[in-house]
Design a protein around this motif. Structure first.
Motif, PDB file in Angstrom:
ATOM      1  N   LYS A   1       0.713  -1.252  -0.252  1.00 46.15           N
ATOM      2  CA  LYS A   1       0.011   0.102  -0.101  1.00 46.15           C
ATOM      3  C   LYS A   1       0.866   1.085  -0.118  1.00 46.15           C
ATOM      4  CE  LYS A   1      -3.984   1.911   2.299  1.00 46.15           C
ATOM      5  NZ  LYS A   1      -4.807   1.942   1.188  1.00 46.15           N
ATOM      6  N   ASN A   2       0.915   1.733  -1.060  1.00 48.79           N
ATOM      7  CA  ASN A   2       1.771   3.317  -1.288  1.00 48.79           C
ATOM      8  C   ASN A   2       1.210   4.129  -2.324  1.00 48.79           C
ATOM      9  OD1 ASN A   2       3.048   2.216  -3.816  1.00 48.79           O
ATOM     10  ND2 ASN A   2       4.470   1.076  -2.574  1.00 48.79           N
ATOM     11  N   GLN A   3       1.685   5.011  -2.827  1.00 56.52           N
ATOM     12  CA  GLN A   3       1.445   6.003  -3.654  1.00 56.52           C
ATOM     13  C   GLN A   3       1.243   5.292  -5.176  1.00 56.52           C
ATOM     14  OE1 GLN A   3       3.501   9.660  -1.872  1.00 56.52           O
ATOM     15  NE2 GLN A   3       3.108   9.838  -4.097  1.00 56.52           N
ATOM     16  N   ALA A   4       2.087   4.201  -5.476  1.00 56.65           N
ATOM     17  CA  ALA A   4       2.440   3.837  -6.654  1.00 56.65           C
ATOM     18  C   ALA A   4       1.370   2.704  -6.890  1.00 56.65           C
ATOM     19  CB  ALA A   4       3.888   3.421  -6.962  1.00 56.65           C
TER      20      ALA A   4
ATOM     21  N   ASN B   1       2.966  13.692  -3.349  1.00 60.34           N
ATOM     22  CA  ASN B   1       1.921  14.062  -2.578  1.00 60.34           C
ATOM     23  C   ASN B   1       2.138  14.681  -1.382  1.00 60.34           C
ATOM     24  OD1 ASN B   1       0.492  11.825   0.202  1.00 60.34           O
ATOM     25  ND2 ASN B   1      -0.615  13.265  -0.974  1.00 60.34           N
ATOM     26  N   LEU B   2       1.378  15.771  -0.750  1.00 60.92           N
ATOM     27  CA  LEU B   2       1.847  16.500   0.231  1.00 60.92           C
ATOM     28  C   LEU B   2       0.655  16.487   1.218  1.00 60.92           C
ATOM     29  CD1 LEU B   2       4.259  18.429   1.071  1.00 60.92           C
ATOM     30  CD2 LEU B   2       2.946  20.247   0.112  1.00 60.92           C
ATOM     31  N   VAL B   3       0.967  16.192   2.451  1.00 61.92           N
ATOM     32  CA  VAL B   3      -0.155  16.153   3.794  1.00 61.92           C
ATOM     33  C   VAL B   3       0.233  17.094   4.783  1.00 61.92           C
ATOM     34  CG1 VAL B   3      -1.558  14.639   5.325  1.00 61.92           C
ATOM     35  CG2 VAL B   3      -0.730  13.734   2.924  1.00 61.92           C
ATOM     36  N   HIS B   4      -0.671  17.999   5.026  1.00 63.59           N
ATOM     37  CA  HIS B   4      -0.458  19.009   6.118  1.00 63.59           C
ATOM     38  C   HIS B   4      -1.648  18.945   6.982  1.00 63.59           C
ATOM     39  CE1 HIS B   4      -0.259  23.088   8.043  1.00 63.59           C
ATOM     40  NE2 HIS B   4       0.862  22.697   8.190  1.00 63.59           N
TER      41      HIS B   4
ATOM     42  N   ALA C   1      -0.051  13.262  -9.943  1.00 60.06           N
ATOM     43  CA  ALA C   1       0.647  12.092 -10.758  1.00 60.06           C
ATOM     44  C   ALA C   1       0.764  12.637 -12.291  1.00 60.06           C
ATOM     45  CB  ALA C   1      -0.143  10.966 -10.534  1.00 60.06           C
ATOM     46  N   ARG C   2       1.861  12.526 -12.867  1.00 63.54           N
ATOM     47  CA  ARG C   2       2.268  12.432 -14.199  1.00 63.54           C
ATOM     48  C   ARG C   2       2.438  11.107 -14.906  1.00 63.54           C
ATOM     49  NH1 ARG C   2       1.376  13.264 -19.078  1.00 63.54           N
ATOM     50  NH2 ARG C   2       3.027  14.520 -20.423  1.00 63.54           N
ATOM     51  N   SER C   3       1.720  10.641 -15.839  1.00 61.50           N
ATOM     52  CA  SER C   3       1.676   9.427 -16.420  1.00 61.50           C
ATOM     53  C   SER C   3       1.721   9.481 -18.093  1.00 61.50           C
ATOM     54  CB  SER C   3       0.557   8.813 -16.036  1.00 61.50           C
ATOM     55  OG  SER C   3       0.052   8.630 -14.769  1.00 61.50           O
TER      56      SER C   3
ATOM     57  N   PRO D   1      -6.406   2.630  -6.986  1.00 63.13           N
ATOM     58  CA  PRO D   1      -5.601   4.062  -7.389  1.00 63.13           C
ATOM     59  C   PRO D   1      -5.629   5.053  -6.519  1.00 63.13           C
ATOM     60  CG  PRO D   1      -7.843   3.689  -8.733  1.00 63.13           C
ATOM     61  CD  PRO D   1      -7.722   2.521  -7.795  1.00 63.13           C
ATOM     62  N   PHE D   2      -4.387   5.670  -6.430  1.00 59.62           N
ATOM     63  CA  PHE D   2      -4.163   6.837  -5.265  1.00 59.62           C
ATOM     64  C   PHE D   2      -4.754   8.143  -5.767  1.00 59.62           C
ATOM     65  CE2 PHE D   2      -1.056   9.757  -3.291  1.00 59.62           C
ATOM     66  CZ  PHE D   2      -1.242   9.661  -2.136  1.00 59.62           C
TER      67      PHE D   2
END
Length: 418
Positions: A139-142, A238-241, A258-260, A309-310
């Motif tokens: 489980k990650n962004q990818a 990803n940026l979480v604040h 994301a750039r694909s 998908p993220f």
């Protein structure tokens, strides 16, 4: 291959006996071993509104999820093994109602009485760096293994996670096979994205490299590069604040981009995905607003099968990730513990998307409404038993087969074994 209950029992008993033999490892290997058995009962009902083919998908099944995580042997390099035993048992199904992904089998084909898998992963640890090879849940962004049905999806491959530097997590992996959440067979990885032309949808491998870094106590940044061989390449940010606002108050901001692009001549992937979710929390209440925008020639790129998908607007039924689609989300959560009823939670959200093309060139539109109610018993004979009802309604003007009313009822209980 589907295994008989006797074969499954023998396999799991053999695994347990192996872990219990002191001669197999040093004391820490055994003493630090953790094992649990999750019992998951799942009823799924999906009503296809106005669809001329299958009118509904409805199944009921019982799942057993055995997780065993050993400790590590002593020394500079510690070795261990993890095991995942999965068993799904049909309680109710039919040829005209199959296809919920609780069980193997599609509409018109029916479902088997049971299905199972036993997955093992060898692991090695040096300091704060762990390498695992074998059956993995990731489980990650990818890439993310889906666990939204009876049994979780898994991958075959290797993953290296390092936490040597405080606040920094590095994550590298190579995957070459995928076991869907309603299957007992490891299959080739495949394309699952939107709106792109892919000549050969199967791929030999998926690689990823990235990580997260805690910039401050309130701010975390993440970046991943990934590649589904011969199909797409992707850069994900990803940026979480989380901003504390006082007693029991906070403002959380989750930004994703994301750039694909395509990888080789097998596909024409070209997508930029921007997402933002802002959530204000006070006491037990949470109010969220989300926005997601797709741009480029195609929709969002991700591995197919049973992956999540993220995306901020990936929800119970839809992902709102068609080419050029713009979508927004309004969400409300309430934790009843704030008024003296611990264990009871509620969530509802509404999403709307538009600005994408239909087959005839006109504008496509869709919306979805979700609701979750869950309760975990806090004491007595039923302590830790969790009951959840998930309801969703989805409508669009481009595919009658995805105009859906859906209900899921999930009862789960986890038994610690070690």
């Amino acid at each position: 291959m589907l295994k008989t209950p006797i074969a499954r029992g023998v396999a799991l008993a053999t695994l347990g006996a192996t872990l219990a033999i002191p001669t197999m490892a040093q004391a820490a290997f055994i003493e630090d071993t953790k094992a649990s058995l999750e019992l998951r009962n799942f009823y799924f009902n999906r009503d296809f509104r106005e669809d001329p083919g299958q009118s509904k998908a409805e199944e009921w099944a019982q799942g057993f999820i055995l997780r065993v995580e050993s400790g590590y042997t002593e020394g500079t390099v510690g070795f261990g093994v993890d095991a995942l035993g999965l068993l799904g048992v049909k309680l109710d199904s039919g040829k005209g109602r199959a296809g919920t992904q609780l069980l193997p089998g599609a509409y018109g084909a029916g479902a088997p009485d049971d299905y199972s898998e036993l997955g093992l992963a060898a692991k090695a640890k040096v300091s704060e760096t762990v390498l695992k090879v074998g059956t993995l849940q990731i489980k990650n962004q990818a890439i993310s293994s889906s666990d939204s049905r009876l049994l979780p999806a898994t991958f075959q491959g290797g993953q290296l996670v390092s936490k040597e530097i405080e606040g920094l997590t590095l994550d590298v992996g190579y995957l070459n096979r995928h076991n869907w959440r309603n299957s007992s067979n490891n299959e080739a990885l495949n394309w699952g994205g939107k709106s792109a032309t892919v000549a050969d949808t199967e791929s030999d491998s998926f690689t990823f490299a990235g990580g997260t870094y805690k910039l401050t106590n309130d701010l975390t940044a993440g970046y991943y590069y990934s590649n589904l061989e011969d199909i797409y390449k992707q850069h994900s940010f990803n940026l979480v604040h989380v901003l504390p606002l006082g007693d029991k108050q906070s403002l959380k901001t989750d930004l994703r981009y994301a750039r694909s692009t395509d990888d080789g001549s097998n596909s024409n992937v070209d997508n930029k995905a921007l997402g933002a979710m802002v959530t204000y929390s006070i006491s037990g209440h949470s109010f969220g607003l989300g926005y997601q925008k797709m741009s480029g020639d195609t929709g969002f790129a991700y591995v197919g099968g049973s992956t999540d998908p993220f995306l901020v607007n990936y929800v119970q039924i839809n992902d709102f990730a068609n080419a050029d689609e713009k979508s927004w989300q309004a969400r409300y959560d309430f934790n009843f513990a704030s008024i003296g009823i611990p264990g009871l939670t509620f969530m509802t959200r509404y999403l709307s998307g538009d600005n994408f093309d239909r087959a005839d060139g006109s504008e496509g539109k869709q919306w979805e409404r979700d609701m979750d109610i869950g309760y975990t018993f806090q004491e007595g004979a039923l302590k830790n038993l969790n009951v959840k009802w998930r309801n969703a309604t989805s409508r669009n003007n481009y595919n009658r087969g995805t105009n859906i009313d859906e209900n899921r009822l999930i009862v789960s209980y986890t038994i610690p074994l070690m």
